[in-house]
Design a protein around this motif. Sequence first.
Motif, PDB file in Angstrom:
ATOM      1  N   UNK A 127      -6.627  -4.022  -6.256  1.00  0.00           N
ATOM      2  CA  UNK A 127      -6.581  -5.157  -7.180  1.00  0.00           C
ATOM      3  C   UNK A 127      -5.148  -5.621  -7.404  1.00  0.00           C
ATOM      4  N   UNK A 128      -4.223  -4.657  -7.540  1.00  0.00           N
ATOM      5  CA  UNK A 128      -2.819  -5.011  -7.742  1.00  0.00           C
ATOM      6  C   UNK A 128      -2.256  -5.734  -6.516  1.00  0.00           C
ATOM      7  N   UNK A 129      -2.641  -5.286  -5.341  1.00  0.00           N
ATOM      8  CA  UNK A 129      -2.191  -5.958  -4.120  1.00  0.00           C
ATOM      9  C   UNK A 129      -2.723  -7.371  -4.052  1.00  0.00           C
ATOM     10  N   UNK A 130      -3.973  -7.548  -4.464  1.00  0.00           N
ATOM     11  CA  UNK A 130      -4.587  -8.874  -4.425  1.00  0.00           C
ATOM     12  C   UNK A 130      -3.881  -9.833  -5.386  1.00  0.00           C
ATOM     13  N   UNK A 131      -3.618  -9.354  -6.622  1.00  0.00           N
ATOM     14  CA  UNK A 131      -3.046 -10.227  -7.648  1.00  0.00           C
ATOM     15  C   UNK A 131      -1.558 -10.483  -7.406  1.00  0.00           C
ATOM     16  N   UNK A 132      -0.819  -9.441  -7.052  1.00  0.00           N
ATOM     17  CA  UNK A 132       0.643  -9.557  -6.973  1.00  0.00           C
ATOM     18  C   UNK A 132       1.162  -9.940  -5.592  1.00  0.00           C
ATOM     19  N   UNK A 133       0.352  -9.757  -4.560  1.00  0.00           N
ATOM     20  CA  UNK A 133       0.831 -10.031  -3.207  1.00  0.00           C
ATOM     21  C   UNK A 133       0.017 -11.133  -2.546  1.00  0.00           C
ATOM     22  N   UNK A 134      -1.293 -10.948  -2.488  1.00  0.00           N
ATOM     23  CA  UNK A 134      -2.116 -11.913  -1.758  1.00  0.00           C
ATOM     24  C   UNK A 134      -2.143 -13.279  -2.427  1.00  0.00           C
ATOM     25  N   UNK A 191       0.831  -1.208   0.000  1.00  0.00           N
ATOM     26  CA  UNK A 191       0.000   0.000   0.000  1.00  0.00           C
ATOM     27  C   UNK A 191       0.870   1.266   0.000  1.00  0.00           C
ATOM     28  N   UNK A 192       1.934   1.231   0.776  1.00  0.00           N
ATOM     29  CA  UNK A 192       2.832   2.397   0.829  1.00  0.00           C
ATOM     30  C   UNK A 192       3.480   2.646  -0.526  1.00  0.00           C
ATOM     31  N   UNK A 193       3.775   1.575  -1.259  1.00  0.00           N
ATOM     32  CA  UNK A 193       4.377   1.711  -2.590  1.00  0.00           C
ATOM     33  C   UNK A 193       3.371   2.150  -3.639  1.00  0.00           C
ATOM     34  N   UNK A 194       2.110   2.326  -3.249  1.00  0.00           N
ATOM     35  CA  UNK A 194       1.096   2.835  -4.167  1.00  0.00           C
ATOM     36  C   UNK A 194       0.327   1.779  -4.922  1.00  0.00           C
TER      37      UNK A 194
END
Length: 272
Positions: A178-185, A171-174
């Motif tokens: 959706x991007x957090x879900x696909x690339x991290x979660x 989140x801090x990196x912006x």
Amino acid sequence: MFAVFLFYPMIRSVYLSFQLTDPRGRVAAYAGWDNYTGMLQSSAFWNSLLVTLKFTLLTVPAGLALGLLCASLVHSAGRGRSALRFLFSLPLAMSVSTASIIWMILYHPSLGMLNWLLLQLGLGPVQWLTDPGSALGSVSLMTVWMNSGFPFVLLLAAIQGLDGDVLDSARIDGASGWRTFVSVKLPLLSPTLFFLAVVSVMSAFQSFGQIHILTKGGPAGSTDVLVYSIYREAFVNYQFGTGSALAIVLFAIMLLLTLLQFLVLGKKVHYQ
């Protein structure tokens, strides 16, 4: 316990697959590989295998997606989280027979709720379980709902156990939601998804109860999966040799698919 209920039945099935039996299951004559060659030359076997593969493709990805969606909704919900958790995990507490009876009522051509909803929308009724074109999809829809509780519980636990520092860094990196879900979660959830994929494929190949109650393999063989073929050969036609051969082939197919999943999907699993 394992010797009585697992190892002995397995060895006995291998033995019977090379025999001809009488209606009481007693060995009548040695058949060699005739049960296997006859099975491979039978169009009914290949139809059952194709139906099983279709059933697996219809239920496994949809079940995993539904479980992931429900787990994500519950995790991000505020008020009412407990009610949603109870609602989404409810199918886990239902037996196959209970769930099948409920959906049989929903699928009833004249009294069912689904056709009533279609009529309210100005659409014609659907012969959910008696039309060869819709029977497999109808059973698959019921199976996805019935099996959704287990993926939901595991994925919700996995989401709640994710490292909060990694998500906060994204989140801090912006990164967007959706991007957090696909690339991290999703990478962090891959071990749980991989386990559920393996278990769900094995469960789909062994599905029997809902098919027996809803369609009995029909109409016109459109829901005649391999396990139902084994049941029909062994306990309806009393061909225990052929039924045992089908069971051994089903075991070999499931073993091969599991190995393929470990070789292909296992390489994409991200362990923390």
